[in-house]
Write a protein that holds these residues in place. Structure first.
Motif, PDB file in Angstrom:
ATOM      1  N   ASN A  74      22.892  15.727   4.699  1.00 38.91           N
ATOM      2  CA  ASN A  74      22.441  17.064   4.293  1.00 38.91           C
ATOM      3  C   ASN A  74      21.359  16.991   3.226  1.00 38.91           C
ATOM      4  N   GLY A  75      20.603  15.910   3.225  1.00 32.11           N
ATOM      5  CA  GLY A  75      19.568  15.706   2.214  1.00 32.11           C
ATOM      6  C   GLY A  75      18.511  16.792   2.240  1.00 32.11           C
ATOM      7  N   LYS A  76      17.950  17.047   1.098  1.00 31.21           N
ATOM      8  CA  LYS A  76      16.897  18.057   0.951  1.00 31.21           C
ATOM      9  C   LYS A  76      15.539  17.375   1.004  1.00 31.21           C
ATOM     10  N   PHE A  77      14.562  18.106   1.524  1.00 26.38           N
ATOM     11  CA  PHE A  77      13.205  17.591   1.524  1.00 26.38           C
ATOM     12  C   PHE A  77      12.297  18.613   0.876  1.00 26.38           C
ATOM     13  N   GLU A  78      11.180  18.129   0.413  1.00 34.23           N
ATOM     14  CA  GLU A  78      10.195  18.992  -0.239  1.00 34.23           C
ATOM     15  C   GLU A  78       9.167  19.408   0.795  1.00 34.23           C
ATOM     16  N   PRO A  79       9.123  20.694   1.149  1.00 34.48           N
ATOM     17  CA  PRO A  79       8.198  21.139   2.192  1.00 34.48           C
ATOM     18  C   PRO A  79       6.760  20.721   1.893  1.00 34.48           C
ATOM     19  N   LEU A  80       6.039  20.394   2.956  1.00 37.34           N
ATOM     20  CA  LEU A  80       4.678  19.918   2.817  1.00 37.34           C
ATOM     21  C   LEU A  80       3.794  20.692   3.784  1.00 37.34           C
ATOM     22  N   GLU A  81       2.729  21.216   3.283  1.00 37.59           N
ATOM     23  CA  GLU A  81       1.775  21.972   4.095  1.00 37.59           C
ATOM     24  C   GLU A  81       0.524  21.123   4.301  1.00 37.59           C
ATOM     25  N   SER A  82      -0.281  21.467   5.277  1.00 38.63           N
ATOM     26  CA  SER A  82      -1.559  20.795   5.405  1.00 38.63           C
ATOM     27  C   SER A  82      -2.373  21.150   4.166  1.00 38.63           C
ATOM     28  N   GLY A  83      -3.276  20.303   3.793  1.00 42.20           N
ATOM     29  CA  GLY A  83      -4.044  20.519   2.569  1.00 42.20           C
ATOM     30  C   GLY A  83      -3.420  19.832   1.367  1.00 42.20           C
ATOM     31  N   PHE A  84      -2.409  18.998   1.586  1.00 41.42           N
ATOM     32  CA  PHE A  84      -1.793  18.250   0.495  1.00 41.42           C
ATOM     33  C   PHE A  84      -2.772  17.198  -0.026  1.00 41.42           C
ATOM     34  N   THR A  85      -2.526  16.709  -1.237  1.00 41.53           N
ATOM     35  CA  THR A  85      -3.352  15.623  -1.764  1.00 41.53           C
ATOM     36  C   THR A  85      -2.707  14.294  -1.404  1.00 41.53           C
ATOM     37  N   TYR A  86      -3.537  13.327  -1.079  1.00 39.82           N
ATOM     38  CA  TYR A  86      -3.089  12.005  -0.654  1.00 39.82           C
ATOM     39  C   TYR A  86      -3.898  10.976  -1.413  1.00 39.82           C
ATOM     40  N   ASP A  87      -3.219  10.175  -2.200  1.00 44.05           N
ATOM     41  CA  ASP A  87      -3.890   9.145  -2.995  1.00 44.05           C
ATOM     42  C   ASP A  87      -3.208   7.812  -2.807  1.00 44.05           C
ATOM     43  N   VAL A  88      -3.997   6.748  -2.850  1.00 44.44           N
ATOM     44  CA  VAL A  88      -3.452   5.385  -2.777  1.00 44.44           C
ATOM     45  C   VAL A  88      -3.843   4.668  -4.038  1.00 44.44           C
ATOM     46  N   ILE A 131       0.849  -1.197   0.000  1.00 44.34           N
ATOM     47  CA  ILE A 131       0.000   0.000   0.000  1.00 44.34           C
ATOM     48  C   ILE A 131       0.885   1.246   0.000  1.00 44.34           C
ATOM     49  N   LEU A 132       1.885   1.271   0.877  1.00 44.36           N
ATOM     50  CA  LEU A 132       2.796   2.413   0.981  1.00 44.36           C
ATOM     51  C   LEU A 132       3.453   2.742  -0.359  1.00 44.36           C
ATOM     52  N   LEU A 133       3.826   1.726  -1.096  1.00 43.47           N
ATOM     53  CA  LEU A 133       4.469   1.943  -2.398  1.00 43.47           C
ATOM     54  C   LEU A 133       3.537   2.620  -3.400  1.00 43.47           C
ATOM     55  N   ASN A 134       2.232   2.545  -3.164  1.00 46.69           N
ATOM     56  CA  ASN A 134       1.254   3.173  -4.052  1.00 46.69           C
ATOM     57  C   ASN A 134       0.769   4.534  -3.562  1.00 46.69           C
ATOM     58  N   VAL A 135       1.186   4.933  -2.367  1.00 42.56           N
ATOM     59  CA  VAL A 135       0.768   6.229  -1.826  1.00 42.56           C
ATOM     60  C   VAL A 135       1.417   7.350  -2.631  1.00 42.56           C
ATOM     61  N   ARG A 136       0.598   8.337  -2.966  1.00 45.33           N
ATOM     62  CA  ARG A 136       1.081   9.540  -3.661  1.00 45.33           C
ATOM     63  C   ARG A 136       0.679  10.750  -2.842  1.00 45.33           C
ATOM     64  N   VAL A 137       1.622  11.633  -2.605  1.00 43.69           N
ATOM     65  CA  VAL A 137       1.376  12.890  -1.905  1.00 43.69           C
ATOM     66  C   VAL A 137       1.664  14.003  -2.900  1.00 43.69           C
ATOM     67  N   ASN A 138       0.659  14.811  -3.158  1.00 42.55           N
ATOM     68  CA  ASN A 138       0.755  15.834  -4.215  1.00 42.55           C
ATOM     69  C   ASN A 138       1.212  15.211  -5.533  1.00 42.55           C
TER      70      ASN A 138
END
Length: 126
Positions: free
Chosen positions: A112-126, A73-80
């Motif tokens: 020193n890895g970079k991350f992509e900032p995430l705000e509430s209201g993001f889209t979440y799909d499985v 399931i996790l492998l299919n999760v999409r955020v934004n």
């Protein structure tokens, strides 16, 4: 000049507060969030990870059946629209090995890895 070596006890990964404050951890739930952080605990500076199912089961306290159910399931999760982790199979001599890549949208980094900032209201799909 002395050469310093980095020992495993000196290495840590960062779970950015946005993982929690955005609601991502809540959306994932305890199983998928636990698996994501367990996989990330094996990552290198490129976000690549090579844990076995047995290692992940031991690190999460899950049996392999439960682990695989939630991992798939996790492998299919999409955020934004972007995956939190990706997996590819690398053919070994006797069997294939999984290579995971923890993506910047996951809110988990190492060194020193970079991350992509995430705000509430993001889209979440499985």
């Amino acid at each position: 000049m002395a050469i310093q070596t980095v020992e495993e006890k000196d290495v840590f990964m960062k779970v950015h507060l946005t993982f929690y404050k955005s609601g991502l951890s809540q959306r994932l739930g305890i199983y998928k969030a636990g698996i994501l952080t367990a996989i990330a605990s094996y990552m290198d500076e490129k976000g690549e990870c090579y844990p076995t199912q047995r290692q992940l089961a031991e690190r999460t306290g899950m049996d392999t059946k439960t682990l695989n159910k939630h991992l798939n399931i996790l492998l299919n999760v999409r955020v934004n629209g972007k995956p939190l982790i990706t997996r590819k199979f690398v053919k070994g001599r006797a069997y294939s090995n999984s290579v995971y890549v923890v993506q910047p949208i996951s809110q988990i980094t190492i060194f020193n890895g970079k991350f992509e900032p995430l705000e509430s209201g993001f889209t979440y799909d499985v």
